[in-house]
Design a protein around this motif. Structure first.
Motif, PDB file in Angstrom:
ATOM      1  N   ILE A 127      -8.190  17.146  -8.721  1.00 14.47           N
ATOM      2  CA  ILE A 127      -8.344  18.259  -7.780  1.00 14.47           C
ATOM      3  C   ILE A 127      -8.560  19.569  -8.533  1.00 14.47           C
ATOM      4  N   ALA A 128      -7.899  19.720  -9.700  1.00 19.65           N
ATOM      5  CA  ALA A 128      -8.101  20.919 -10.519  1.00 19.65           C
ATOM      6  C   ALA A 128      -9.481  20.914 -11.157  1.00 19.65           C
ATOM      7  N   PHE A 129      -9.920  19.752 -11.615  1.00 19.50           N
ATOM      8  CA  PHE A 129     -11.242  19.612 -12.233  1.00 19.50           C
ATOM      9  C   PHE A 129     -12.343  20.019 -11.258  1.00 19.50           C
ATOM     10  N   PHE A 130     -12.299  19.456 -10.055  1.00 23.85           N
ATOM     11  CA  PHE A 130     -13.353  19.751  -9.082  1.00 23.85           C
ATOM     12  C   PHE A 130     -13.267  21.183  -8.567  1.00 23.85           C
ATOM     13  N   ASN A 131     -12.060  21.751  -8.537  1.00 26.22           N
ATOM     14  CA  ASN A 131     -11.929  23.144  -8.106  1.00 26.22           C
ATOM     15  C   ASN A 131     -12.816  24.057  -8.931  1.00 26.22           C
ATOM     16  N   GLN A 132     -12.791  23.877 -10.240  1.00 21.40           N
ATOM     17  CA  GLN A 132     -13.569  24.765 -11.110  1.00 21.40           C
ATOM     18  C   GLN A 132     -15.030  24.376 -11.205  1.00 21.40           C
ATOM     19  N   PHE A 133     -15.343  23.082 -11.047  1.00 27.45           N
ATOM     20  CA  PHE A 133     -16.745  22.675 -11.090  1.00 27.45           C
ATOM     21  C   PHE A 133     -17.467  22.928  -9.771  1.00 27.45           C
ATOM     22  N   SER A 134     -16.780  23.561  -8.838  1.00 30.17           N
ATOM     23  CA  SER A 134     -17.481  24.119  -7.675  1.00 30.17           C
ATOM     24  C   SER A 134     -18.187  25.410  -8.064  1.00 30.17           C
ATOM     25  N   GLY A 135     -17.731  26.029  -9.185  1.00 32.52           N
ATOM     26  CA  GLY A 135     -18.306  27.303  -9.619  1.00 32.52           C
ATOM     27  C   GLY A 135     -17.602  28.506  -9.040  1.00 32.52           C
ATOM     28  N   ILE A 136     -16.438  28.305  -8.424  1.00 33.09           N
ATOM     29  CA  ILE A 136     -15.788  29.400  -7.708  1.00 33.09           C
ATOM     30  C   ILE A 136     -15.423  30.564  -8.625  1.00 33.09           C
ATOM     31  N   ASN A 137     -14.811  30.286  -9.767  1.00 31.27           N
ATOM     32  CA  ASN A 137     -14.408  31.386 -10.635  1.00 31.27           C
ATOM     33  C   ASN A 137     -15.606  32.065 -11.294  1.00 31.27           C
ATOM     34  N   ALA A 138     -16.632  31.276 -11.607  1.00 31.29           N
ATOM     35  CA  ALA A 138     -17.853  31.866 -12.150  1.00 31.29           C
ATOM     36  C   ALA A 138     -18.436  32.864 -11.160  1.00 31.29           C
ATOM     37  N   LEU A 139     -18.413  32.504  -9.877  1.00 36.18           N
ATOM     38  CA  LEU A 139     -18.962  33.402  -8.866  1.00 36.18           C
ATOM     39  C   LEU A 139     -18.083  34.632  -8.678  1.00 36.18           C
ATOM     40  N   LEU A 140     -16.762  34.437  -8.656  1.00 30.82           N
ATOM     41  CA  LEU A 140     -15.863  35.567  -8.425  1.00 30.82           C
ATOM     42  C   LEU A 140     -15.937  36.586  -9.560  1.00 30.82           C
TER      43      LEU A 140
END
Length: 479
Positions: A286-299
């Protein structure tokens, strides 16, 4: 302080309407006064602890308004700017996540939350006063320590004081405060964009004010009763549990918690034992996929992404506020749904929203649609994140490990999250310049297809179950 508590009480009145328990005829409210008073305390304590999330959100995105100014002032290369000026906060978060379980276990959840507030204050003031990128990175690293540690201490504390049927909503207050902090940072950046000759100082320094407020609020919350039982302080734990647990068999509850805690001490268990392989894999994925959504890169790079899409600088900052507003609206919706639809259903909804929105953002860059198309698709992406991963991740990780391993399990899940959160955004300036944003967002969309498969075939539902039952159930499956 008194005004703040009144605001919290009014906020609770909204949520409490969803928790009425009617008798069999549907007209008479059962035990309303007792229920309200008990829940009022739990919600207030949860909100105070969850305010660490506000600082998490503020610290995470406040740099988005300042990062281009800093790169121009210090003439940093894309690589140095991404990996050090921006990346140091993220590596601080990794360190806080990796080692945050140690003080959370040794000092307790409450003391850890207090020291997290001190780290935020030091980071905000230090970052605003420095004149070189090296020292700036060091102070941002200190703030990152607070972010990483808060992802362990705050959800652990809230999950351990919350009733089973309200645990998802109460732990999700942490995520709600994260997005509230993000919105506040975006708005603050926009309002301070023309402040003095160096607006970036005001932007990053503004965090010191909410950090001070939070640090004082933590002083009023009690310690976690489950942590107290693990430390052998049974009577003190009983006093707190009697205020938050309506069970008539309080002695049985304490005995059950103590039995798990004693077993953990005597057996010297770790989360890496075979019997805990299932919750470990669930937390990792769940942690892996959270970041590979790109959310932090976008924020981190929202204004830059909007400028890449053709918006002017002022419009890109304003669009960033739209990201914050969308995030908070859909996170608020998730608060109402997480204990009704369940964690798994919200992850289904979010995964589908991710796939659609990320595919459209990628297409917009490839086909040069321009205008407001990219911001609109990104708003849909943020809505999908808020309703799914954003609201579920910290709740889910805080539920799936036994009491005596909860801080260690959260440290593992949180460190996985933050290692990737450090690597992926640090590469964004380089990847945008080399392969282009269209391919970057296409990769994120593909990863969300894999997340959908994870939710479908692996992720269990945890709503409405006690922490003790979840801890035993998930570990027993591997024995």
């Amino acid at each position: 302080m008194r005004i703040f508590y009144k605001l919290l009480k009014y906020k609770f009145l909204i949520f409490s309407r969803l928790n009425y328990h009617f008798d069999k005829n549907g007209y008479i409210l059962k035990n309303f006064n007792f229920y309200f008073n008990r829940m009022n305390k739990i919600v207030l304590w949860s909100l105070c602890a969850a305010f660490a999330g506000f600082l998490f959100g503020f610290d995470t995105v406040v740099i988005s308004g300042a990062e281009k100014q800093l790169q121009q002032i210090w003439h940093s290369s894309d690589a140095f700017h991404g990996t050090y000026v921006i990346g140091m906060a993220l590596w601080g978060t990794v360190a806080g996540a990796v080692f945050g379980g140690i003080p959370t276990n040794a000092l307790g959840r409450k003391k850890s939350l207090f020291f997290i507030g001190i780290l935020y204050v030091i980071s905000a003031l230090g970052s605003a006063l420095v004149d070189d990128p090296i020292t700036f990175g060091i102070f941002r690293f200190i703030g990152g320590l607070g972010v990483g540690a808060s992802t362990i201490a705050a959800p652990a504390y809230i999950s351990e004081i919350a009733p089973e049927k309200d645990r998802g909503r109460l732990v999700a207050f942490y995520q709600f405060n994260i997005v509230l902090g993000m919105l506040a940072a975006y708005a603050s950046n926009y309002l301070l964009r023309d402040s003095g000759s160096e607006p970036w100082r005001w932007m990053v320094g503004m965090e010191a004010l909410p950090a001070l407020i939070y640090t004082f609020l933590v002083l009023v919350i009690p310690q976690s009763p489950r942590w107290l039982i693990a430390q052998g302080k049974i009577e003190k734990a009983r006093s707190i549990l009697s205020k938050i647990d309506t069970s008539k068999n309080l002695d049985d509850k304490i005995a059950e918690i103590k039995r798990q805690a004693d077993h953990g001490k005597s057996s010297h268990e770790t989360i890496f034992m075979k019997k805990y392989r299932k919750p470990l894999i669930l937390a990792f994925l769940i942690a892996f996929f959270n970041q590979f959504s790109g959310i932090n890169a976008l924020l981190y790079y929202a204004p830059r992404i909007f400028e890449e899409a053709g918006l002017e600088e002022s419009a890109s900052l304003l669009s960033s506020i739209g990201v914050g507003v969308t995030n908070i609206i859909f996170t608020f919706m998730a608060l109402f749904l997480i204990d009704r639809l369940g964690r798994r259903t919200l992850m289904f909804i979010g995964s589908i929203g991710y796939i659609i929105s990320l595919s459209m953002v990628s297409a917009a860059f490839f086909l040069d649609w321009g205008g407001m198309s990219v911001p609109i698709f990104i708003f849909i992406f943020i809505a999908a994140h808020a309703i799914g991963q954003g609201s579920v991740i910290w709740v889910f990780i805080s539920e799936i490990f036994p009491n005596h391993l909860r801080a260690s399990g959260q440290a593992f899940g949180s460190s996985t999250h933050w290692v990737l959160a450090a690597i992926i955004p640090s590469l964004v300036p380089v990847l945008f310049g080399s392969i282009g944003p269209g391919w970057v967002f296409a990769c994120f969309a593909f990863m969300m297809v894999l997340q959908l498969l994870y939710v479908k075939f692996m992720m269990p539902e945890t709503k409405g179950k006690s922490l003790e039952d979840l801890g035993l159930g998930l570990s027993a499956a591997e024995e």
